[in-house]
Motif scaffolding. Sequence first.
Motif, PDB file in Angstrom:
ATOM      1  N   SER A   1       9.616  17.203  -1.481  1.00 24.91           N
ATOM      2  CA  SER A   1       9.221  16.495  -2.700  1.00 24.91           C
ATOM      3  C   SER A   1       7.789  15.982  -2.548  1.00 24.91           C
ATOM      4  N   ASP A   2       7.182  15.587  -3.674  1.00 21.10           N
ATOM      5  CA  ASP A   2       5.815  15.060  -3.605  1.00 21.10           C
ATOM      6  C   ASP A   2       5.771  13.793  -2.741  1.00 21.10           C
ATOM      7  N   ILE A   3       6.823  12.980  -2.838  1.00 22.25           N
ATOM      8  CA  ILE A   3       6.864  11.756  -2.018  1.00 22.25           C
ATOM      9  C   ILE A   3       6.973  12.130  -0.534  1.00 22.25           C
ATOM     10  N   CYS A   4       7.883  13.043  -0.216  1.00 21.83           N
ATOM     11  CA  CYS A   4       8.049  13.440   1.198  1.00 21.83           C
ATOM     12  C   CYS A   4       6.802  14.138   1.727  1.00 21.83           C
ATOM     13  N   ASN A   5       6.159  14.953   0.895  1.00 22.46           N
ATOM     14  CA  ASN A   5       4.929  15.608   1.350  1.00 22.46           C
ATOM     15  C   ASN A   5       3.862  14.569   1.689  1.00 22.46           C
ATOM     16  N   THR A   6       3.800  13.502   0.892  1.00 21.34           N
ATOM     17  CA  THR A   6       2.833  12.441   1.166  1.00 21.34           C
ATOM     18  C   THR A   6       3.187  11.747   2.490  1.00 21.34           C
ATOM     19  N   CYS A   7       4.456  11.414   2.629  1.00 13.93           N
ATOM     20  CA  CYS A   7       4.912  10.684   3.821  1.00 13.93           C
ATOM     21  C   CYS A   7       4.712  11.524   5.097  1.00 13.93           C
ATOM     22  N   ILE A   8       5.123  12.780   5.057  1.00 16.78           N
ATOM     23  CA  ILE A   8       5.027  13.615   6.262  1.00 16.78           C
ATOM     24  C   ILE A   8       3.561  13.915   6.601  1.00 16.78           C
ATOM     25  N   SER A   9       2.717  13.984   5.568  1.00 16.00           N
ATOM     26  CA  SER A   9       1.291  14.215   5.838  1.00 16.00           C
ATOM     27  C   SER A   9       0.689  12.996   6.544  1.00 16.00           C
ATOM     28  N   ILE A  10       1.100  11.797   6.116  1.00 14.10           N
ATOM     29  CA  ILE A  10       0.617  10.577   6.791  1.00 14.10           C
ATOM     30  C   ILE A  10       1.064  10.619   8.263  1.00 14.10           C
ATOM     31  N   ILE A  11       2.340  10.951   8.463  1.00  7.78           N
ATOM     32  CA  ILE A  11       2.875  10.995   9.836  1.00  7.78           C
ATOM     33  C   ILE A  11       2.063  11.985  10.682  1.00  7.78           C
ATOM     34  N   LYS A  12       1.816  13.148  10.135  1.00  7.88           N
ATOM     35  CA  LYS A  12       1.076  14.168  10.911  1.00  7.88           C
ATOM     36  C   LYS A  12      -0.318  13.676  11.257  1.00  7.88           C
TER      37      LYS A  12
ATOM     38  N   SER B   1       2.729  11.668 -10.089  1.00  7.16           N
ATOM     39  CA  SER B   1       1.795  12.798 -10.162  1.00  7.16           C
ATOM     40  C   SER B   1       2.537  14.121 -10.377  1.00  7.16           C
ATOM     41  N   THR B   2       1.820  15.078 -10.896  1.00  3.87           N
ATOM     42  CA  THR B   2       2.362  16.450 -10.923  1.00  3.87           C
ATOM     43  C   THR B   2       1.252  17.383 -10.427  1.00  3.87           C
ATOM     44  N   ASN B   3       1.670  18.386  -9.716  1.00  5.57           N
ATOM     45  CA  ASN B   3       0.742  19.407  -9.209  1.00  5.57           C
ATOM     46  C   ASN B   3      -0.336  18.877  -8.265  1.00  5.57           C
ATOM     47  N   ALA B   4      -0.061  17.766  -7.576  1.00  2.00           N
ATOM     48  CA  ALA B   4      -1.038  17.255  -6.611  1.00  2.00           C
ATOM     49  C   ALA B   4      -1.031  18.116  -5.346  1.00  2.00           C
ATOM     50  N   TYR B   5       0.126  18.657  -5.039  1.00  2.00           N
ATOM     51  CA  TYR B   5       0.253  19.499  -3.844  1.00  2.00           C
ATOM     52  C   TYR B   5       0.347  20.963  -4.264  1.00  2.00           C
ATOM     53  N   SER B   6       0.166  21.836  -3.289  1.00  2.00           N
ATOM     54  CA  SER B   6       0.198  23.262  -3.600  1.00  2.00           C
ATOM     55  C   SER B   6       1.608  23.693  -3.998  1.00  2.00           C
ATOM     56  N   LYS B   7       1.684  24.839  -4.630  1.00  2.00           N
ATOM     57  CA  LYS B   7       3.002  25.367  -5.011  1.00  2.00           C
ATOM     58  C   LYS B   7       3.858  25.568  -3.773  1.00  2.00           C
ATOM     59  N   PHE B   8       3.207  26.022  -2.735  1.00  2.00           N
ATOM     60  CA  PHE B   8       3.883  26.250  -1.454  1.00  2.00           C
ATOM     61  C   PHE B   8       4.563  24.958  -0.991  1.00  2.00           C
TER      62      PHE B   8
ATOM     63  N   LEU C   1       0.834  -1.206   0.000  1.00  2.00           N
ATOM     64  CA  LEU C   1       0.000   0.000   0.000  1.00  2.00           C
ATOM     65  C   LEU C   1       0.874   1.263   0.000  1.00  2.00           C
ATOM     66  N   LEU C   2       1.931   1.224   0.828  1.00  2.00           N
ATOM     67  CA  LEU C   2       2.843   2.370   0.899  1.00  2.00           C
ATOM     68  C   LEU C   2       3.570   2.568  -0.429  1.00  2.00           C
ATOM     69  N   CYS C   3       4.097   1.459  -0.992  1.00  2.00           N
ATOM     70  CA  CYS C   3       4.839   1.575  -2.261  1.00  2.00           C
ATOM     71  C   CYS C   3       3.930   2.079  -3.373  1.00  2.00           C
ATOM     72  N   ASP C   4       2.699   1.565  -3.422  1.00  2.00           N
ATOM     73  CA  ASP C   4       1.746   2.026  -4.450  1.00  2.00           C
ATOM     74  C   ASP C   4       1.500   3.530  -4.304  1.00  2.00           C
ATOM     75  N   THR C   5       1.359   3.965  -3.059  1.00  2.00           N
ATOM     76  CA  THR C   5       1.074   5.388  -2.792  1.00  2.00           C
ATOM     77  C   THR C   5       2.267   6.263  -3.166  1.00  2.00           C
ATOM     78  N   PHE C   6       3.462   5.835  -2.788  1.00  2.00           N
ATOM     79  CA  PHE C   6       4.651   6.638  -3.119  1.00  2.00           C
ATOM     80  C   PHE C   6       4.881   6.660  -4.634  1.00  2.00           C
ATOM     81  N   ARG C   7       4.575   5.536  -5.303  1.00  2.00           N
ATOM     82  CA  ARG C   7       4.718   5.508  -6.763  1.00  2.00           C
ATOM     83  C   ARG C   7       3.754   6.516  -7.395  1.00  2.00           C
ATOM     84  N   LYS C   8       2.527   6.525  -6.894  1.00  2.00           N
ATOM     85  CA  LYS C   8       1.537   7.461  -7.444  1.00  2.00           C
ATOM     86  C   LYS C   8       1.955   8.913  -7.168  1.00  2.00           C
ATOM     87  N   ALA C   9       2.544   9.145  -6.001  1.00  2.00           N
ATOM     88  CA  ALA C   9       3.026  10.509  -5.685  1.00  2.00           C
ATOM     89  C   ALA C   9       4.136  10.895  -6.661  1.00  2.00           C
ATOM     90  N   ALA C  10       5.018   9.924  -6.951  1.00  2.00           N
ATOM     91  CA  ALA C  10       6.131  10.200  -7.868  1.00  2.00           C
ATOM     92  C   ALA C  10       5.624  10.454  -9.282  1.00  2.00           C
TER      93      ALA C  10
END
Lengths: 337, 81
Positions: free
Chosen positions: A151-162, A138-145, A127-136
Amino acid sequence: MSKLTCKKCILDSDIPGITINEESGLCQFCENYTPMSSEEKKKYLGIIEDLLKERSGKGEYDVIFALSGGKDSSYGLYKLKKEYPFLNILAVQFDNAFISDTAVANAKKMCEIVGCDYFKLTMEEKLLCDTFRKAAESTNAYSKFARYRASDICNTCISIIKQKLVEQAIIHKAPFIVFAFTSGQAPNPIIDLQVNFIKWSRDIFEKQLQNIGVDDKDESFLLKNEIIKSINKDTTPIMLHPMCLWDYNEDKIVETLIDLGWMPPKINDSNSTNCLLNAFACQNHINKYDIHPYAFDIAGLVRSGDMTREEGLEKLHKELSEPLIEMAAKKLEMDLE
Amino acid sequence: MEEIKEDIMAYLQNKSFMDSGTQLNDDDSLTMKGIIDSIGLIEFIDFICEKYSIEIPEELLTPENFDSISGIVNVIQKLTK
């Protein structure tokens, strides 16, 4: 026009969105930067101490601590317990399927040293690998900020942690969640999480997951709605970032940790001492956006004086580890050009 | 109202890398438009509190009030009266 590099930090005009004022030689962030004075830092530390004293001892734990096993969080845990020995801490390490064995050993060791409980938060690897692959992919899934922050992968990971740390805090009735973010990563030392904001953040992350093609119906990554309903409005957790108030010196931190028995990482990544996915995540981000995801973080450290400009530039331009990139790409079943 | 709006737009352009050419209507969702996220919102709300010397009560901290320029301007006007 030839590339201009900010005279104060390390951001340059080749980075999309960065403008260097030709007259002052500064980027827009350095031009508007007001450093936090030592008096302000002292004031914030005083507020944190008062809050910790006032609200501790009432829940199952006082603090839910985000522990990756890397240098910053390992040091943050040690320093937090040293400064506030009365705290009952649960250190949570998120196993994102890419944490190194050394990071796990270091996290457990640090918990033993400071005398706190350790909890490894695990999820299904596929599940994690599928999610990180999709984050990689993707483009423009997260805000410009967000794109400049990580990175998109780190933003996904840190959001899960939070999401999951807030969940742990609610479950254990812990009044505080502590992250070891540096001043470059999180300039706000105290964030009073209010119920409406917790709900809103959850919904924003749900949409971001949908943007990358992940439908988290089971709430594996999201803060569970049932748990949000159980929040007592008077005791919502407060998020603390004390590292941005403490003196920060990478070499001294590593030195202190090694003296304590923390093992230096065997991985060759200048930006992470715990995650085997980081080099891939950086390369993927650079390929997609032409932005080094650590540029802003390093610039923040240089701007605040916690890192010299030379050290910052060296860190930013250090080549990413090919073996690490290949290993992560293989595990994610991806090619990285 | 126009002054508040200008302050907000300047902040978003400086802090969130919103291009100066970005078309943003007063009712557009800042999060859905990819301009800001939850971490950005924390900083943004801090900026608003400091700039206008206001405290935002919990019940006002909702997407209806903080996810668009018009919502933010309304809240600031209400709290600075």
